[in-house]
Design a protein around this motif. Structure first.
Motif, PDB file in Angstrom:
ATOM      1  N   THR A   1      -6.652  -6.541   6.009  1.00  0.00           N
ATOM      2  CA  THR A   1      -6.097  -5.288   5.518  1.00  0.00           C
ATOM      3  C   THR A   1      -6.748  -4.077   6.157  1.00  0.00           C
ATOM      4  O   THR A   1      -6.171  -2.990   6.194  1.00  0.00           O
ATOM      5  CB  THR A   1      -6.245  -5.181   3.988  1.00  0.00           C
TER       6      THR A   1
ATOM      7  N   LEU B   1      -2.905  -2.989  -2.958  1.00  0.00           N
ATOM      8  CA  LEU B   1      -1.891  -2.406  -2.087  1.00  0.00           C
ATOM      9  C   LEU B   1      -0.481  -2.857  -2.437  1.00  0.00           C
ATOM     10  O   LEU B   1       0.456  -2.567  -1.715  1.00  0.00           O
ATOM     11  CB  LEU B   1      -2.192  -2.775  -0.624  1.00  0.00           C
TER      12      LEU B   1
ATOM     13  N   THR C   1       1.790   1.636  -1.322  1.00  0.00           N
ATOM     14  CA  THR C   1       1.244   0.953  -0.154  1.00  0.00           C
ATOM     15  C   THR C   1       1.200   1.886   1.042  1.00  0.00           C
ATOM     16  O   THR C   1       1.928   2.877   1.103  1.00  0.00           O
ATOM     17  CB  THR C   1       2.116  -0.256   0.209  1.00  0.00           C
TER      18      THR C   1
ATOM     19  N   GLU D   1       4.398   1.097   6.521  1.00  0.00           N
ATOM     20  CA  GLU D   1       4.627  -0.253   7.015  1.00  0.00           C
ATOM     21  C   GLU D   1       5.185  -0.209   8.426  1.00  0.00           C
ATOM     22  O   GLU D   1       6.003   0.644   8.768  1.00  0.00           O
ATOM     23  CB  GLU D   1       5.589  -1.006   6.086  1.00  0.00           C
TER      24      GLU D   1
ATOM     25  N   ARG E   1       1.282  -4.546   7.365  1.00  0.00           N
ATOM     26  CA  ARG E   1       1.244  -3.794   6.095  1.00  0.00           C
ATOM     27  C   ARG E   1       2.379  -4.204   5.165  1.00  0.00           C
ATOM     28  O   ARG E   1       2.793  -3.447   4.297  1.00  0.00           O
ATOM     29  CB  ARG E   1       1.287  -2.276   6.326  1.00  0.00           C
TER      30      ARG E   1
ATOM     31  N   THR F   1       2.547  -6.173   2.453  1.00  0.00           N
ATOM     32  CA  THR F   1       1.721  -6.897   1.491  1.00  0.00           C
ATOM     33  C   THR F   1       2.550  -7.724   0.515  1.00  0.00           C
ATOM     34  O   THR F   1       2.130  -8.815   0.105  1.00  0.00           O
ATOM     35  CB  THR F   1       0.843  -5.914   0.720  1.00  0.00           C
TER      36      THR F   1
END
Length: 344
Positions: free
Chosen positions: A97, A105, A174, A177, A251, A253
């Motif tokens: 991460t 996240l 989060t 991405e 990213r 998650t």
């Protein structure tokens, strides 16, 4: 066939298959992320259904092979040991991460639902081992694996609703991405074909990986039940490790956690497949206390993930969240106890 190969050849097959699984799993995560964006299904659903199923294909092959061979303890222990190890995969992926704990996240409450369902499925299996399974008439399978299958399908039905868990809102969101440029450039048809091809590659390489691990287990002289909990479980979890780390680096998650928890739910349901294929009776009648211990360790590890998702504490040690460090310690202690004979 694999058991008859020489030790150096088995090691070579194991390493080559590991590389192939890692390559295919990394790319599969990118394609799954693109599919989630294009279809509007969301990262959680695609992680559970697509990645969870694709990365569990080696477990399907290993389970069927062991069950046909009459080795129900190894088949069940491979599944339960894999569930425990795949929770450890999340802890390892936490290192990727970069900053912040992985569970802090995740903005979707669907991940908490998946963790809770995973715990319920494992508890049902543990109850089946403790009290003894009951054979259902006509279909000749156990009551407890059938309950697991029903709960699993019910969870997928709830998960499909985009409003499930809508009342829970996170404090933080989060990070931005990133998408894989390679998959974004593909047409829908080519994207589907490449995704299917990668899933087949994971099945083939994963099967070679687990069979070579079984050969190493046989040549070592150790029991297949213990190796099912450890080496073979780790081998069959390699697809989850590659896809999860790739998703975390993008990213994505929810895709990462959905992959692991969705795969775990599917793996527990595969005990019903053992019942269908195994001709020596009910699968849960053939296992011993090591299977029960593995199920309870998996319950404890998954509960730690659930705690991390609820609390969302963004504090780390050794670049991992506190929950991830606890998961690693509990797994090592629990499996070490089983292998050492303290449990089972």
């Amino acid at each position: 066939m694999f058991e008859d190969l020489s030790l150096p050849l088995l090691v070579g097959i194991f390493i080559a298959a590991s590389v192939a699984v890692w390559w295919a799993g990394t790319r599969l995560s990118r394609y799954a992320s693109t599919i989630a964006d294009r279809t509007g299904l969301g990262q959680a659903v695609v992680g559970v259904v697509l990645l969870g199923f694709a990365t569990s294909l080696p477990e399907v092959a290993t389970t069927v092979t062991a069950s046909v061979a009459g080795d129900a303890p190894m088949a069940v222990n491979n599944l339960l040991g894999g569930v425990a190890f795949q929770v450890v995969v999340l802890a390892i992926a936490d290192l990727a991460t970069g900053r912040g704990a992985l569970t802090s996240l995740v903005p979707s409450p669907k991940m908490m639902l998946l963790a809770l369902v995973s715990v319920v499925l494992l508890v049902v299996v543990a109850l089946g081992v403790v009290v003894g399974d009951i054979e259902l008439p006509l279909i000749s399978v156990g009551l407890f694996p059938s309950l697991v299958a029903g709960i699993y399908l019910g969870a997928l039905w709830i998960l499909r609703d985009p409003q499930s868990g809508a009342g829970w809102k996170p404090v933080r969101t989060t990070p931005s991405e990133d998408s894989g440029e390679e998959s974004e450039a593909l047409s829908n048809g080519k994207l589907a074909l490449w995704t299917a091809a990668l899933a087949v590659a994971i099945l083939a390489a994963g099967y070679a990986l687990t069979r070579s691990a079984e050969g190493l287990a046989e040549q070592s002289g150790a029991g297949t039940a213990i190796f099912g909990l450890t080496l073979i479980a780790a081998a069959t979890s390699l697809p989850e490790l590659s896809t999860t780390i790739a998703a975390v680096r993008m990213r994505k998650t929810e895709l990462a956690i959905g992959d692991v928890l969705g795969g775990n739910m599917f793996d527990v349901m595969l005990i019903l497949l053992v019942d269908l294929v195994y001709t020596g009776g009910l699968a849960l009648h053939a296992v011993d206390r090591s299977s029960l211990a593995a199920a309870l360790i998996a319950v404890l590890l998954t509960s730690m993930v659930l705690y991390g998702l609820i609390e969302r504490r963004d504090r780390t040690v050794l670049r991992m969240g506190y929950d991830s460090v606890a998961i690693l310690l509990v797994y090592l202690l629990g499996m070490g106890a089983i292998v050492a004979g303290v449990i089972g």
